[in-house]
Scaffold this active site. Structure first.
Site, PDB file in Angstrom:
ATOM      1  N   LYS A  52       0.848  -1.204   0.000  1.00 31.51           N
ATOM      2  CA  LYS A  52       0.000   0.000   0.000  1.00 31.51           C
ATOM      3  C   LYS A  52       0.874   1.243   0.000  1.00 31.51           C
ATOM      4  CE  LYS A  52      -3.929  -2.159   2.284  1.00 31.51           C
ATOM      5  NZ  LYS A  52      -4.536  -2.591   3.539  1.00 31.51           N
ATOM      6  N   GLN A  96      -5.024  -1.440   9.700  1.00 32.95           N
ATOM      7  CA  GLN A  96      -4.931  -2.760   9.071  1.00 32.95           C
ATOM      8  C   GLN A  96      -5.534  -3.831   9.979  1.00 32.95           C
ATOM      9  OE1 GLN A  96      -3.844  -3.234   5.938  1.00 32.95           O
ATOM     10  NE2 GLN A  96      -4.073  -5.446   5.991  1.00 32.95           N
ATOM     11  N   ASP A 119     -11.394   2.821   3.982  1.00 29.35           N
ATOM     12  CA  ASP A 119     -11.765   1.406   3.892  1.00 29.35           C
ATOM     13  C   ASP A 119     -13.275   1.242   3.686  1.00 29.35           C
ATOM     14  OD1 ASP A 119      -9.755  -0.546   4.071  1.00 29.35           O
ATOM     15  OD2 ASP A 119      -9.490  -0.217   6.221  1.00 29.35           O
TER      16      ASP A 119
HETATM   17  N1  GUN Z   1      -7.009  -6.701   6.063  1.00 30.63           N
HETATM   18  C1  GUN Z   1      -7.261  -7.426   4.934  1.00 30.63           C
HETATM   19  N2  GUN Z   1      -7.880  -6.666   4.014  1.00 30.63           N
HETATM   20  C2  GUN Z   1      -8.025  -5.444   4.561  1.00 30.63           C
HETATM   21  C3  GUN Z   1      -8.574  -4.215   4.089  1.00 30.63           C
HETATM   22  O1  GUN Z   1      -9.097  -4.102   2.971  1.00 30.63           O
HETATM   23  N3  GUN Z   1      -8.515  -3.171   4.959  1.00 30.63           N
HETATM   24  C4  GUN Z   1      -7.982  -3.273   6.188  1.00 30.63           C
HETATM   25  N4  GUN Z   1      -7.992  -2.210   6.955  1.00 30.63           N
HETATM   26  N5  GUN Z   1      -7.460  -4.391   6.661  1.00 30.63           N
HETATM   27  C5  GUN Z   1      -7.483  -5.468   5.844  1.00 30.63           C
END
Ligand code: GUN
Length: 286
Positions: A52, A96, A119
């Site tokens: 990311k 996350q 998100d």
């Molecule tokens: N963990 C796995 N996929 C995601 C996501 O799309 N967002 C977040 N915040 N954590 C994750």
């Protein structure tokens, strides 16, 4: 069979996004900022977060990864989130998942300002999505919708089956397909005759989190198959939820793992951060 190349589409969209970010900086002096909070040392999360950050920086965003130990208390984590909510130079905040056991995940997700919730996990944003007034939407299903658009895959009137009912993928995916006038069924681990049901689908989205779970017996000839899975096999190799080698001969379109849904998820996260930045500008908070 057509292979849906998520990697190529991600590169294309991120390229356009980089141009938009450069223009925004030039015209308004504003740079979209994304902060990612990583709690603990979950190996998969570390890889996702690194990707990311790399993509955010490549597209010209400001990006910060805040790494905190798994022993952080809930109060400390809430205080950290609050600090970034108050700082107008950060437009998107992502915590996350998964979080350590002692932290109430719901409390953290609810604490994020819906305007910075890139998100789309805050109940306000989820509610807006379900009522047909989406603002911030979860990145994975958003990326899948972009794939349908790019490959001109018609959804209206089609029968869609989503396997998996998570808040992150399955539920928002179902709503987005419904919004696009598909007839949608959400299936899950306790669905009876799952293969039979899946075989009725024109559009099959699989997000069940079990390696190679969907075999050709689940797939109607000519169906579009989208694989959200990210599993490791016994040798540590990344594999999807779909047994690609046998399903590819039955499907009309299929996404690979890796190189399918994954790169699009990151792309849509950046797109949402850019949108959050524009919205913050309209609200006059920059
Ligand atoms: N963990 C796995 N996929 C995601 C996501 O799309 N967002 C977040 N915040 N954590 C994750």
């Amino acid at each position: 069979m057509v292979l849906i190349d998520g990697k190529a589409l991600a590169v294309k969209i991120q390229g356009k996004l980089a141009e938009k970010v450069a223009r925004l900086k030039e015209e308004k002096g504003v740079v979209p900022g994304l902060v990612v909070i990583l709690v603990g040392e979950d190996p998969a999360s570390q890889v996702y977060v690194r990707n990311k950050e790399r993509s955010a920086l490549a597209a010209g965003f400001r990006s910060e990864v805040v790494r905190v130990p798994a022993t952080i208390s809930q109060e400390e984590l809430l205080a950290l989130v609050e600090r970034y909510i108050q700082d107008a130079s950060w437009h998107g905040i992502l915590v996350q998942l998964p979080l350590p056991q002692h932290i109430d995940e719901e409390a953290i997700l609810h604490a994020i300002d819906p305007k910075k919730d890139v998100d789309g996990f805050h109940p306000t944003n989820m509610g807006k999505l379900w009522s047909g007034h989406a603002v911030m939407i979860p990145s994975t299903p958003a990326g899948i919708m972009e794939m349908f658009k790019e490959y001109e895959i018609a959804l209206a009137g089609k029968r869609a089956v989503v396997i998996g009912r998570s808040n992150i993928v399955g539920k928002p995916m179902a709503q987005m397909l419904l919004d696009a006038n598909a007839t949608v069924t959400i299936a899950h681990s306790q669905t009876q005759n799952l293969a039979e049901l899946a075989k009725t689908a024109d559009i099959l989205v699989v997000a069940i989190g079990r390696g190679h779970f969907v075999t050709k017996d689940f797939v109607k000839p000519g169906a579009v198959v989208i694989d959200v899975g990210m599993n490791r096999d016994a040798n540590g190799k990344l594999i999807g939820d779909v047994a690609f080698d046998e399903v590819k001969d039955v499907a009309s379109y299929i996404t690979p793992v890796p190189g399918g849904v994954g790169p699009m998820t990151i792309t849509m996260l950046l797109e949402q951060t850019y949108q959050a930045c524009l919205l913050a500008g309209e609200a006059g908070s920059q």
